[in-house]
Motif scaffolding. Sequence first.
Motif, short mmCIF file in Angstrom:
data_model
loop_
_atom_site.label_atom_id
_atom_site.label_comp_id
_atom_site.label_asym_id
_atom_site.label_seq_id
_atom_site.Cartn_x
_atom_site.Cartn_y
_atom_site.Cartn_z
N ALA A 1 10.94 6.66 6.00
CA ALA A 1 10.46 6.21 7.30
C ALA A 1 9.14 6.90 7.66
O ALA A 1 8.99 8.10 7.45
N THR A 2 8.24 6.13 8.19
CA THR A 2 6.97 6.67 8.71
C THR A 2 6.71 6.05 10.07
O THR A 2 5.76 5.30 10.25
N PRO A 3 7.60 6.31 11.05
CA PRO A 3 7.46 5.65 12.35
C PRO A 3 6.15 5.99 13.06
O PRO A 3 5.58 5.12 13.73
N ARG A 4 5.67 7.22 12.95
CA ARG A 4 4.41 7.58 13.61
C ARG A 4 3.24 6.80 13.03
O ARG A 4 2.39 6.31 13.77
N VAL A 5 3.23 6.71 11.72
CA VAL A 5 2.16 5.97 11.05
C VAL A 5 2.21 4.51 11.49
O VAL A 5 1.18 3.92 11.84
N ASP A 6 3.40 3.93 11.49
CA ASP A 6 3.56 2.53 11.88
C ASP A 6 3.14 2.30 13.33
O ASP A 6 2.48 1.31 13.66
N GLN A 7 3.53 3.23 14.21
CA GLN A 7 3.18 3.10 15.62
C GLN A 7 1.67 3.19 15.81
O GLN A 7 1.09 2.42 16.58
N ARG A 8 1.03 4.12 15.11
CA ARG A 8 -0.42 4.26 15.23
C ARG A 8 -1.14 3.03 14.68
O ARG A 8 -2.13 2.58 15.24
N ILE B 1 -5.55 2.16 4.66
CA ILE B 1 -4.52 3.08 5.15
C ILE B 1 -3.13 2.55 4.79
O ILE B 1 -2.25 3.31 4.37
N GLU B 2 -2.93 1.25 4.93
CA GLU B 2 -1.63 0.67 4.59
C GLU B 2 -1.33 0.82 3.10
O GLU B 2 -0.19 1.09 2.72
N ARG B 3 -2.35 0.67 2.26
CA ARG B 3 -2.14 0.87 0.82
C ARG B 3 -1.79 2.33 0.52
O ARG B 3 -0.93 2.61 -0.32
N THR B 4 -2.45 3.25 1.21
CA THR B 4 -2.14 4.67 1.04
C THR B 4 -0.69 4.95 1.44
O THR B 4 0.03 5.68 0.76
N GLU B 5 -0.26 4.35 2.54
CA GLU B 5 1.12 4.52 3.00
C GLU B 5 2.10 3.97 1.98
O GLU B 5 3.12 4.59 1.66
N THR B 6 1.79 2.80 1.43
CA THR B 6 2.66 2.19 0.42
C THR B 6 2.78 3.07 -0.81
O THR B 6 3.87 3.26 -1.35
N ARG B 7 1.65 3.64 -1.25
CA ARG B 7 1.68 4.55 -2.40
C ARG B 7 2.50 5.80 -2.09
O ARG B 7 3.23 6.31 -2.95
N ALA B 8 2.38 6.30 -0.86
CA ALA B 8 3.14 7.50 -0.48
C ALA B 8 4.64 7.22 -0.49
O ALA B 8 5.44 8.09 -0.86
N LYS B 9 5.02 6.02 -0.12
CA LYS B 9 6.44 5.65 -0.07
C LYS B 9 7.01 5.28 -1.44
O LYS B 9 8.22 5.21 -1.60
N ASP C 1 7.55 6.65 -4.30
CA ASP C 1 8.51 7.50 -4.99
C ASP C 1 9.75 7.80 -4.15
O ASP C 1 10.62 8.55 -4.58
N GLY C 2 9.82 7.22 -2.96
CA GLY C 2 11.00 7.40 -2.11
C GLY C 2 10.92 8.57 -1.15
O GLY C 2 11.83 8.76 -0.35
N VAL C 3 9.87 9.36 -1.23
CA VAL C 3 9.70 10.52 -0.35
C VAL C 3 8.26 10.57 0.11
O VAL C 3 7.34 10.50 -0.70
N VAL C 4 8.07 10.71 1.41
CA VAL C 4 6.73 10.92 1.94
C VAL C 4 6.64 12.41 2.26
O VAL C 4 7.27 12.91 3.19
N THR C 5 5.86 13.12 1.47
CA THR C 5 5.77 14.58 1.60
C THR C 5 4.94 14.96 2.83
O THR C 5 4.17 14.14 3.35
N PRO C 6 5.07 16.19 3.28
CA PRO C 6 4.24 16.64 4.40
C PRO C 6 2.74 16.51 4.10
O PRO C 6 1.96 16.15 4.99
N ALA C 7 2.34 16.75 2.87
CA ALA C 7 0.91 16.60 2.52
C ALA C 7 0.48 15.14 2.62
O ALA C 7 -0.63 14.85 3.10
#
Length: 107
Positions: free
Chosen positions: A25-32, A64-72, A74-80
């Motif tokens: 989940a990346t609710p903050r990213v989605d909201q922004r 930004i959406e592509r970056t988010e998709t790549r972050a997701k 592997d199943g984990v969005v790291t703090p970095a």
Amino acid sequence: MNQLLRTLFLTATFAAAGSTIAQPATPRVDQREAHQQQRMAQGVASGQLTPRETQRLEAEQARIERTETRAKADGVVTPAERRHLAHEQNRASRHIAKQKHDRQRRH
């Protein structure tokens, strides 16, 4: 008709199976993202954004959406990864503000 029912059943089965796969989940990213899209839509409606400015801002949002998709992926969005997404969104927000408040107007 039987083939159609089988196809619909398989489609529904795969859709249900796909919806149970956990996505990080990346609710903050989605909201922004949603808020920035609203700001751009308001700028287009008011004439504050030219078509070219809008196109560039939309391309930035797509990156930004592509970056988010790549972050997701592997199943984990790291703090970095979250920091990187926040940095990209901060920069996009500044770009939206700058373009909306420059003296260019849609004719």
